[in-house]
Design an enzyme around this catalytic site. Structure first.
Site, short mmCIF file in Angstrom:
data_model
loop_
_atom_site.label_atom_id
_atom_site.label_comp_id
_atom_site.label_asym_id
_atom_site.label_seq_id
_atom_site.Cartn_x
_atom_site.Cartn_y
_atom_site.Cartn_z
CG ASP A 143 -1.92 -1.10 1.23
OD1 ASP A 143 -2.19 -1.66 0.15
OD2 ASP A 143 -2.44 -1.42 2.32
CE LYS A 144 0.31 8.60 -1.00
NZ LYS A 144 -0.70 9.67 -1.24
#
Length: 327
Positions: A143-144
């Site tokens: 995830d970012k």
């Protein structure tokens, strides 16, 4: 800027096994061919570029194991994913693969809302030859706002090997997660993960979701919080975040699945503010292990804890009362 489109020939031969019996064709294909989106796979099924036992099928048709899947398609690659000089923390690189330590805040590949400035753009600048591979060799995501280790294939042979190892759950991935709540002991979560029934940007534990298994153990306990070692057996979108929230131990800083911060009663102002203002989910991919695609040997990599998460842990330790779990 060159905004043209190049075309890549995609050829795959697969044999479905008994474990796929009773499932939709498009669901099985999404699991076996994770380098392509589910919508892309559905298009190939509907166009006849993907055949099952040399016959056209529908995406929703059930499979029973033993079928031969033949994919012969042309993929248009948009060259607008440009090389950009973005710094990479390279942990390992050889002729077949590259391992990077991704910082929090860096999106892995372009998508709606993040057209550039991604890890994929950085990889293309580092090695222009990666343009010949799906998503510049990226075979899994973080995830970012998750930091840590991520492996990238540099050749088609390596790409196929890594995708297969991921499918067979042979890639070892270990994380550090700081969660809200005081876990008594570790455990195993086996709960299917899919799209939230009403909030489509979120994932959730739902009946009919994709099988998902997470293992966790306690490393340290603090007042109101626990540091966990988490290992993935499967790799579903937001899996750790969803599973920990499902257990009512959401990650610190997770605004999507964690709810509001809950500083322990009586903590110092410094600890309260650190917990309330931690800017991301407290999740770091600390260890990665896999079989080298060309050399055959088992490789392991480990990186230090991300600096922001280590600083938060240091404040919790200074507060006193931490309990290291010897197991």
């Amino acid at each position: 800027m060159n905004s043209g489109v190049v075309h890549q020939r995609i050829d795959r031969d697969l044999v479905l096994d008994a474990g796929h019996a009773g499932r939709r064709l498009d669901q099985v294909l999404a699991e076996l061919l994770p380098e392509f989106s589910r919508s892309r796979l559905q298009q190939w099924v509907e166009s006849g570029e993907l055949l099952v036992d040399d016959q056209r099928r529908r995406p929703r048709d059930k499979v029973w194991g033993g079928e031969r899947v033949r994919l012969a398609a042309t993929l248009a690659l948009d060259e607008r994913c440009l090389a950009q000089p973005i710094a990479l923390d390279i942990v390992h690189e050889d002729e077949a693969l590259l391992v990077v330590n991704k910082p929090a805040g860096l999106v892995v590949h372009p998508a709606a809302g993040n057209p550039d400035g991604t890890l994929q753009n950085a990889l293309l600048h580092h090695d222009p030859g990666l343009a010949a591979l799906p998503r510049a060799g990226i075979v899994h995501r973080l995830d970012k706002d998750t930091s840590g280790l991520l492996v990238v294939a540099k050749t088609l042979t390596a790409h196929r090997s890594l995708v297969e190892q991921l499918r067979l759950h042979e890639v070892h991935r270990e994380y550090r997660a700081l969660v809200i709540g005081e876990c008594v002991a570790g455990g195993r979560v086996e709960a299917p993960v899919g799209r939230h029934p009403t909030q489509r940007t979120r994932m959730a534990v739902v009946a009919g979701g994709r099988p998902a298994v997470t293992h966790y153990r306690v490393l340290e306990r603090f007042p109101g919080h626990t540091l966990l070692a988490v290992e993935l057996e499967t790799g579903r979108t937001h899996q750790i975040r969803v599973h920990m929230s499902h257990l009512r131990y959401p990650l610190v800083g997770d605004r999507v699945y964690g709810g509001r911060p809950r500083p322990p009663r009586g903590c110092s102002v410094a600890v309260r503010e650190a917990l309330q203002h931690f800017p991301r989910q407290a999740l770091h991919a600390i260890r990665l292990g896999l079989r080298h695609p060309e050399q055959g040997r088992v490789c392991h990599w480990e990186v230090p804890m991300a600096a922001d998460l280590e600083a938060l842990l240091a404040q919790l330790r200074e507060e006193g009362g931490n309990d290291a779990d010897p197991t």
